[in-house]
Design a protein around this motif. Structure first.
Motif, PDB file in Angstrom:
ATOM      1  N   GLY A  89      -2.605  -0.538  -5.009  1.00 53.71           N
ATOM      2  CA  GLY A  89      -2.497  -0.894  -3.175  1.00 53.71           C
ATOM      3  C   GLY A  89      -3.604  -1.993  -3.151  1.00 53.71           C
ATOM      4  O   GLY A  89      -3.846  -2.039  -1.894  1.00 53.71           O
ATOM      5  N   HIS A  90      -3.455  -3.043  -3.689  1.00 55.30           N
ATOM      6  CA  HIS A  90      -5.153  -4.008  -3.547  1.00 55.30           C
ATOM      7  C   HIS A  90      -4.211  -5.143  -3.507  1.00 55.30           C
ATOM      8  O   HIS A  90      -2.967  -5.570  -3.670  1.00 55.30           O
ATOM      9  CB  HIS A  90      -5.831  -3.821  -4.963  1.00 55.30           C
ATOM     10  CG  HIS A  90      -7.062  -5.007  -4.401  1.00 55.30           C
ATOM     11  ND1 HIS A  90      -7.842  -4.693  -4.153  1.00 55.30           N
ATOM     12  CD2 HIS A  90      -7.095  -6.113  -5.315  1.00 55.30           C
ATOM     13  CE1 HIS A  90      -8.918  -5.498  -4.031  1.00 55.30           C
ATOM     14  NE2 HIS A  90      -7.680  -6.883  -4.926  1.00 55.30           N
ATOM     15  N   LYS A 129       0.915  -1.293   0.085  1.00 53.60           N
ATOM     16  CA  LYS A 129      -0.551  -0.071  -0.188  1.00 53.60           C
ATOM     17  C   LYS A 129       0.676   1.169  -0.068  1.00 53.60           C
ATOM     18  O   LYS A 129       0.716   1.955  -1.204  1.00 53.60           O
ATOM     19  CB  LYS A 129      -0.733   0.464   1.120  1.00 53.60           C
ATOM     20  CG  LYS A 129      -1.941  -1.054   1.004  1.00 53.60           C
ATOM     21  CD  LYS A 129      -2.896  -1.553   2.529  1.00 53.60           C
ATOM     22  CE  LYS A 129      -3.751  -2.720   2.023  1.00 53.60           C
ATOM     23  NZ  LYS A 129      -4.491  -2.154   0.759  1.00 53.60           N
TER      24      LYS A 129
END
Length: 264
Positions: A247-248, A170
């Protein structure tokens, strides 16, 4: 639609990809058109990896390099850029797990797991990011885990490292998204590999191994994952199809994280 999933003209570095999940991801990238580069800790493993790629008709380039050695990684990346080209896709796959009750685990063993599973992705990402920024595009994919979300007995170091890797993912997304670099993670569920084969052996009385029963009961798909189940998600996160995904953590777990389990 085919074009946005194509990796033609891309160079992919997959760490620790002589075998296992890393190998399957690299194979999927090659089938999508990417040039494959990988490393491993010893020449023997690199040679075995090259042989395995060759058996599938894949031309891969292998390097001996310790992912925890920042100087060695910087040198390897520079060599790849000189010999192959700028890395478009990085998969931080290299990792270890040490199963031990927390009170029995020496601090040095805890540090080793953290070093390989968390510090190394930081080191390798740091090495490839400058050239990605200059090129104006890049993909970093961290191999996280369900232990990025859950705890379980005997894996305190691994869970701590993978939880940290989730947050590193992230943070890279936050810091480098404006440079058109996407950093995402894949969280595999329980995957049927040679390493997990003993946990899936049929017992002498014809029943499933107790751990096998546990996993099947906890997984809505009612099966272990196959390494091939990671191919599509890995290609998606490496391709232009995911250019606005950042950011997943994509959990490829058959639904286990969404499920409390069957009532006894």
């Amino acid at each position: 639609m085919e074009n946005i999933f194509s990796l033609k003209g891309k160079i992919a570095l997959v760490t620790g990809a002589s075998y296992g999940i890393g190998f399957e991801i690299a194979k999927a990238y090659a089938n999508a058109g990417a040039a494959i580069v990988f490393n491993d800790i010893s020449q023997d493993l690199v040679d075995k990896g090259l042989e395995a790629y060759h058996a599938y008709g894949i031309k891969a380039n292998g390097y001996v390099c310790d992912v925890t050695d920042e100087t060695a990684i910087q040198s390897m990346v520079a060599q790849i850029e000189k010999e192959i080209g700028i890395i478009d896709i990085l998969v931080n796959n290299a990792g270890i797990i040490k199963r031990s009750p927390m009170l029995d685990m020496p601090a040095d063993e805890f540090r080793k797991v953290i070093d390989i599973d968390l510090n190394a992705p930081f080191i390798v990402s740091k090495a490839v990011l400058p050239s990605m920024m200059k090129k104006g595009h890049g993909k970093i994919i961290n191999i996280c885990s369900m232990m990025s979300e859950l705890g379980r007995e005997t894996v305190s170091a691994y869970a701590a490292a993978k939880g940290g890797l989730k947050m590193l993912t992230k943070n890279i997304a936050a810091e480098f998204g404006s440079a058109n670099i996407q950093c995402n993670g894949i969280g595999p569920g329980y995957i049927a590999t040679p390493q997990t084969a003993p946990l899936r052996e049929i017992q002498a009385d014809g029943s499933r191994h107790p751990f096998d029963q546990f996993i099947i009961a906890k997984t809505p798909a009612a099966r272990w994952g196959n390494p091939e189940d990671l191919a599509g998600p890995a290609v998606f996160l490496a391709s232009d199809a995911s250019n606005f995904v950042n950011g997943h953590i994509l959990y490829v777990d058959g639904g286990i994280l969404a499920y409390i389990g069957k009532q006894p």
